[in-house]
Design a protein around this motif. Structure first.
Motif, PDB file in Angstrom:
ATOM      1  N   ASP A 106       0.840  -1.194   0.000  1.00 62.62           N
ATOM      2  CA  ASP A 106       0.000   0.000   0.000  1.00 62.62           C
ATOM      3  C   ASP A 106       0.874   1.242   0.000  1.00 62.62           C
ATOM      4  O   ASP A 106       2.066   1.189   0.279  1.00 62.62           O
ATOM      5  N   CYS A 115      -4.226   0.701  -2.176  1.00 60.31           N
ATOM      6  CA  CYS A 115      -3.923  -0.698  -1.875  1.00 60.31           C
ATOM      7  C   CYS A 115      -3.737  -1.452  -3.191  1.00 60.31           C
ATOM      8  O   CYS A 115      -4.642  -1.457  -4.025  1.00 60.31           O
ATOM      9  N   CYS A 134      -5.863  -1.745   4.566  1.00 57.79           N
ATOM     10  CA  CYS A 134      -6.137  -2.512   3.342  1.00 57.79           C
ATOM     11  C   CYS A 134      -6.536  -3.945   3.707  1.00 57.79           C
ATOM     12  O   CYS A 134      -5.840  -4.599   4.490  1.00 57.79           O
TER      13      CYS A 134
END
Length: 140
Positions: A106, A115, A134
């Motif tokens: 990410d 992400c 994420c």
């Protein structure tokens, strides 16, 4: 004395052998370095669409039939063309697709977190709030 001369001869043989091997290996290593370093190629992408989320704008480009994305500030304009490395392929997820993406990494950009997911060898990007985490997998 004979033992000392034989040891010196053996050392000289080893040094000669190492220099010969080095002469062979050096060009091979240079060729491998050149091949590995030229793996990515630049290609021009043409603007297809854009999506603004919070303080980030995602610009989507057609690059040789694949979709790539560029993340910029929401106040900036998407360039009409952009030079992309052909790797990795960043794709806008199709609304009807049901593919599982596995979290890769990410990146935080302003108030958004981007992400990246591996989806059957392609890289898909999910944009969420910067304070969110994420998911390890995501259905695209």
């Amino acid at each position: 004395m004979l033992l000392k001369n034989s040891s010196q001869n053996e050392n000289q043989k080893v040094i000669t052998w190492l220099s010969q091997v080095g002469d062979i290996i050096a060009p091979v290593l240079v060729m491998l370095f050149v091949l590995l370093s030229t793996n990515a190629q630049a290609a021009t992408g043409f603007l297809k669409s854009k999506d603004t989320q919070a303080f980030t704008q995602v610009c989507y480009y057609d690059v040789l039939g694949d979709t790539h994305s560029l993340n910029i500030k929401s106040t900036d304009l998407c360039p009409l063309t952009y030079e992309f490395d052909t790797l990795p392929k960043l794709s806008k997820p199709a609304p009807s697709a049901k593919k599982t993406g596995f979290f890769k990494h990410d990146e935080t950009s302003g108030f958004s977190r981007l992400c990246s997911y591996d989806v059957l060898g392609d890289t898909y990007v999910l944009t969420i709030g910067s304070t969110e985490i994420c998911p390890l997998t995501y259905q695209f």
